[in-house]
Design a protein around this motif. Structure first.
Motif, PDB file in Angstrom:
ATOM      1  N   UNK A 135      -4.261 -16.890 -11.188  1.00  0.00           N
ATOM      2  CA  UNK A 135      -3.621 -15.741 -11.851  1.00  0.00           C
ATOM      3  C   UNK A 135      -4.637 -15.118 -12.805  1.00  0.00           C
ATOM      4  N   UNK A 136      -5.581 -14.341 -12.307  1.00  0.00           N
ATOM      5  CA  UNK A 136      -6.629 -13.794 -13.181  1.00  0.00           C
ATOM      6  C   UNK A 136      -6.114 -12.816 -14.226  1.00  0.00           C
ATOM      7  N   UNK A 137      -4.940 -12.200 -14.003  1.00  0.00           N
ATOM      8  CA  UNK A 137      -4.416 -11.225 -14.970  1.00  0.00           C
ATOM      9  C   UNK A 137      -3.581 -11.877 -16.063  1.00  0.00           C
ATOM     10  N   UNK A 138      -3.507 -13.228 -16.073  1.00  0.00           N
ATOM     11  CA  UNK A 138      -2.726 -13.905 -17.100  1.00  0.00           C
ATOM     12  C   UNK A 138      -3.353 -13.711 -18.474  1.00  0.00           C
ATOM     13  N   UNK A 139      -2.492 -13.730 -19.500  1.00  0.00           N
ATOM     14  CA  UNK A 139      -2.921 -13.633 -20.899  1.00  0.00           C
ATOM     15  C   UNK A 139      -3.672 -12.340 -21.193  1.00  0.00           C
ATOM     16  N   UNK A 140      -3.283 -11.276 -20.535  1.00  0.00           N
ATOM     17  CA  UNK A 140      -3.872  -9.960 -20.791  1.00  0.00           C
ATOM     18  C   UNK A 140      -2.815  -8.897 -20.502  1.00  0.00           C
ATOM     19  N   UNK A 141      -2.792  -7.880 -21.358  1.00  0.00           N
ATOM     20  CA  UNK A 141      -1.863  -6.771 -21.145  1.00  0.00           C
ATOM     21  C   UNK A 141      -2.399  -5.892 -20.017  1.00  0.00           C
ATOM     22  N   UNK A 142      -1.532  -5.583 -19.053  1.00  0.00           N
ATOM     23  CA  UNK A 142      -1.966  -4.822 -17.883  1.00  0.00           C
ATOM     24  C   UNK A 142      -1.050  -3.632 -17.632  1.00  0.00           C
ATOM     25  N   UNK A 143      -1.666  -2.476 -17.426  1.00  0.00           N
ATOM     26  CA  UNK A 143      -0.962  -1.336 -16.858  1.00  0.00           C
ATOM     27  C   UNK A 143      -1.091  -1.462 -15.337  1.00  0.00           C
ATOM     28  N   UNK A 144       0.008  -1.280 -14.637  1.00  0.00           N
ATOM     29  CA  UNK A 144      -0.006  -1.584 -13.205  1.00  0.00           C
ATOM     30  C   UNK A 144       0.685  -0.484 -12.403  1.00  0.00           C
ATOM     31  N   UNK A 145       0.278  -0.383 -11.146  1.00  0.00           N
ATOM     32  CA  UNK A 145       1.005   0.362 -10.122  1.00  0.00           C
ATOM     33  C   UNK A 145       1.659  -0.684  -9.235  1.00  0.00           C
ATOM     34  N   UNK A 146       2.966  -0.772  -9.304  1.00  0.00           N
ATOM     35  CA  UNK A 146       3.656  -1.817  -8.571  1.00  0.00           C
ATOM     36  C   UNK A 146       3.787  -1.524  -7.095  1.00  0.00           C
ATOM     37  N   UNK A 147       4.579  -0.526  -6.751  1.00  0.00           N
ATOM     38  CA  UNK A 147       4.826  -0.182  -5.349  1.00  0.00           C
ATOM     39  C   UNK A 147       4.669   1.312  -5.139  1.00  0.00           C
ATOM     40  N   UNK A 148       4.067   1.668  -4.044  1.00  0.00           N
ATOM     41  CA  UNK A 148       4.033   3.047  -3.563  1.00  0.00           C
ATOM     42  C   UNK A 148       4.409   2.987  -2.091  1.00  0.00           C
ATOM     43  N   UNK A 149       5.691   3.258  -1.808  1.00  0.00           N
ATOM     44  CA  UNK A 149       6.224   3.104  -0.454  1.00  0.00           C
ATOM     45  C   UNK A 149       6.648   4.451   0.108  1.00  0.00           C
ATOM     46  N   UNK A 150       6.301   4.685   1.358  1.00  0.00           N
ATOM     47  CA  UNK A 150       6.712   5.885   2.080  1.00  0.00           C
ATOM     48  C   UNK A 150       7.548   5.483   3.283  1.00  0.00           C
ATOM     49  N   UNK A 151       8.658   6.196   3.482  1.00  0.00           N
ATOM     50  CA  UNK A 151       9.525   5.972   4.633  1.00  0.00           C
ATOM     51  C   UNK A 151       9.320   7.107   5.635  1.00  0.00           C
ATOM     52  N   UNK A 152       9.191   6.737   6.889  1.00  0.00           N
ATOM     53  CA  UNK A 152       9.131   7.687   7.995  1.00  0.00           C
ATOM     54  C   UNK A 152      10.407   7.514   8.799  1.00  0.00           C
ATOM     55  N   UNK A 153      11.264   8.523   8.753  1.00  0.00           N
ATOM     56  CA  UNK A 153      12.607   8.423   9.332  1.00  0.00           C
ATOM     57  C   UNK A 153      12.752   9.508  10.391  1.00  0.00           C
ATOM     58  N   UNK A 154      12.895   9.098  11.647  1.00  0.00           N
ATOM     59  CA  UNK A 154      12.987  10.063  12.752  1.00  0.00           C
ATOM     60  C   UNK A 154      14.220   9.762  13.590  1.00  0.00           C
ATOM     61  N   UNK A 155      14.916  10.827  14.017  1.00  0.00           N
ATOM     62  CA  UNK A 155      16.060  10.680  14.910  1.00  0.00           C
ATOM     63  C   UNK A 155      16.018  11.805  15.945  1.00  0.00           C
ATOM     64  N   UNK A 156      15.182  11.639  16.981  1.00  0.00           N
ATOM     65  CA  UNK A 156      15.079  12.677  18.002  1.00  0.00           C
ATOM     66  C   UNK A 156      16.277  12.730  18.933  1.00  0.00           C
ATOM     67  N   UNK A 157      17.152  11.736  18.867  1.00  0.00           N
ATOM     68  CA  UNK A 157      18.326  11.656  19.732  1.00  0.00           C
ATOM     69  C   UNK A 157      19.474  11.065  18.925  1.00  0.00           C
ATOM     70  N   UNK A 158      20.701  11.439  19.296  1.00  0.00           N
ATOM     71  CA  UNK A 158      21.860  10.950  18.556  1.00  0.00           C
ATOM     72  C   UNK A 158      21.961   9.434  18.567  1.00  0.00           C
ATOM     73  N   UNK A 159      21.453   8.785  19.591  1.00  0.00           N
ATOM     74  CA  UNK A 159      21.628   7.342  19.723  1.00  0.00           C
ATOM     75  C   UNK A 159      20.330   6.555  19.558  1.00  0.00           C
ATOM     76  N   UNK A 160      19.237   7.223  19.227  1.00  0.00           N
ATOM     77  CA  UNK A 160      17.967   6.541  19.004  1.00  0.00           C
ATOM     78  C   UNK A 160      17.366   7.035  17.685  1.00  0.00           C
ATOM     79  N   UNK A 161      16.851   6.116  16.906  1.00  0.00           N
ATOM     80  CA  UNK A 161      16.165   6.517  15.685  1.00  0.00           C
ATOM     81  C   UNK A 161      15.050   5.524  15.374  1.00  0.00           C
ATOM     82  N   UNK A 162      14.103   5.973  14.576  1.00  0.00           N
ATOM     83  CA  UNK A 162      12.958   5.157  14.176  1.00  0.00           C
ATOM     84  C   UNK A 162      12.890   5.138  12.660  1.00  0.00           C
ATOM     85  N   UNK A 163      12.578   3.970  12.099  1.00  0.00           N
ATOM     86  CA  UNK A 163      12.363   3.855  10.664  1.00  0.00           C
ATOM     87  C   UNK A 163      11.099   3.045  10.431  1.00  0.00           C
TER      88      UNK A 163
END
Length: 491
Positions: A135-163
């Motif tokens: 744990x190299x970041x222990x015992x030190x104050x850290x500013x962090x970027x936790x998560x950067x998540x992108x969702x790709x949501x497609x539904x080209x058909x009423x009964x099929x979709x991609x996520x």
């Protein structure tokens, strides 16, 4: 005079008096007085007699021309009406085809992109022991970027979709790695550099960044509510936190122990059937899947051993008053690594596993919302059985053992009207052989601020105690205290 009178009756109204009107005495006298006048009158009468014929022919030709013009205009209108009817029929056909095959509807949104990001600050206080070497970041104050998540949501058909869900990380920057030790040092661990030289640029500037992680990527067929299919990489349907893992929907800043410690594989690559049905006020659902199993070493399988699992869940909702969700999950799979050793005395490589085990996992979860109070609880038990002579080395000279591992947590939160705050408290436990001890206990709490529907500030403080339930095991005395805060924005 008789001839003249006869011709006079044949005059057109333009040459004499109107029919039925008596000739004036002056005109009669002039006609009878001069023979020259008589001849002139005869000539005039002949001209008058020819004029009606010429005028009638012109009128007839004009009528014929007008009729031809009307016919041509009618033909043009008929042709235009035929074109319009054909175009309308084509449009109706397109609409019908779009109803039957929605994927051909150009107005459909084929792809939506959305996501979330959380940034913040954290600090962990811990003794300088063997654990701090990871744990190299222990015992030190850290500013962090936790998560950067992108969702790709497609539904080209009423009964099929991609996520698809992609996470952009700074890993492996800052990860402890072995480096060449100086004289007198047995082993040295350093951190992976955050930046590297970009040799494609003339100024040889540093490039900062990390990896792109595929959190999930699957295609779903959703024709029937009771029977749907999912193929690809998906989150293991176990519990609450592993399914609703995004920062905007969680209550705490960090994840429970059984996710952090990888008690079970958080993702599966395979095929899953799922669905639900209503029975009175209850919704009953299921998930059943076959997969490559635990994929710590690779997303693919090294042999034909498959992972099998499922989940049963039920939910009851009285909007604004009560929401209850119950779940039970099960998973079994086989995990192993893969090495190929080539030896001088044999041309054939020795392909084998240095470690391999079978695991059986069972879990249960309860989610209860009463008004503005939220309660969450999960428990899990894991049985790990290693193959003979194939135990995994977890530290130099230390090998994992067959064991039972358990974990549980209880979380309570209440939403307040004042500043839209939500205080919460949390208690958790983890039991299993690790770090020379067998039990971790955690207590803590925090305060969340719901600034807008899309912006949340979460804060949390936790205290972790290392202890032992077995007399022959001594606790290492490395209790830790952590403080975390995250500003979360969904977009």
């Amino acid at each position: 005079m008789l001839v003249t009178a006869s011709l006079a009756h044949a005059q057109s109204p333009a040459a004499g008096a109107a029919p039925g009107t008596a000739a004036s005495p002056a005109a009669t006298g002039a006609t009878a007085a001069s023979p020259a006048a008589t001849g002139a009158a005869a000539a005039t009468t002949g001209a008058a007699t020819a004029e009606p014929a010429t005028s009638g022919e012109a009128t007839l030709l004009e009528r014929l021309a007008a009729a031809e013009r009307l016919a041509a205009e009618a033909n043009e209108r008929a042709t235009e009406a035929s074109k319009r009817a054909a175009e309308l029929a084509k449009r109706l056909s397109t609409v019908e085809e779009a109803q039957v095959s929605p994927q051909e509807d150009a107005s459909r949104d084929l792809l939506r992109i959305y996501g979330f990001i959380d940034v913040g600050v954290q600090r962990t206080w811990i003794k300088e022991t063997l654990i701090t070497s990871s744990i190299p970041q222990a015992n030190a104050l850290n500013f962090v970027v936790g998560n950067l998540n992108l969702y790709l949501d497609a539904q080209p058909h009423d009964h099929f979709n991609f996520l698809g869900e992609l996470r952009f990380t700074t890993a492996p920057a800052g990860t402890p790695v072995a480096v060449t030790p100086p004289p007198g040092v047995t082993r040295r661990v350093g951190t992976q550099p955050y930046g590297s030289i970009d040799t494609t640029k003339l100024d040889t500037s540093m490039v900062y960044g990390g990896l792109v992680s595929i959190e999930r990527a699957h295609i779903d067929w959703t024709r029937f509510n009771l029977f749907k299919l999912r193929a690809g990489q998906f989150f293991t349907p176990i519990g609450i936190y592993n399914v609703d893992h995004g920062s905007p929907v969680l209550i705490t800043v960090d994840n429970p122990y059984f996710i952090v410690s990888s008690l079970f594989p958080t993702r599966q690559t395979g095929v899953m059937a799922y669905g639900s049905v209503f029975a009175g006020p209850w919704e009953l659902g299921y998930d059943a899947y076959v997969s490559n199993g635990r994929n710590e070493s690779a997303p693919f399988a090294f042999d034909d051993n498959r992972g099998f699992g499922g989940r049963l869940h039920a939910s009851y909702e009285d909007p604004g008053k009560l929401t209850l969700k119950l779940g039970a999950s099960f998973l079994t799979d086989r995990a192993r690594d893969w090495v190929a050793d080539t030896k001088p005395d044999s041309p054939e490589p020795d392909v084998r596993a240095t470690w391999a085990f079978r695991e059986y996992i069972a879990g249960g979860d309860v989610s209860l919302d009463v008004g503005k109070t939220r309660l969450r609880a999960e428990a899990m038990v894991v049985r790990v059985i290693y193959d003979q002579g194939a135990r995994r080395e977890i530290a130099p000279g230390m090998y994992d053992v067959d064991a039972w591992r358990t974990s549980a947590y209880l979380l309570a939160a209440h939403r307040m009207n004042f500043l839209n705050m939500e205080p919460f408290i949390l208690g958790a436990t983890l039991y299993g052989p690790f770090f020379g001890t067998d039990t971790l206990l955690q207590i803590g709490g925090g305060l969340n601020f719901y600034i807008t529907p899309d912006v949340t500030l979460r804060t949390q403080v936790r205290q972790v105690f290392f202890t032992s339930l077995r007399e022959e095991t001594e606790a290492p005395g490395v209790d830790t205290t952590s403080m975390m805060a995250r500003l979360i924005l969904a977009f």
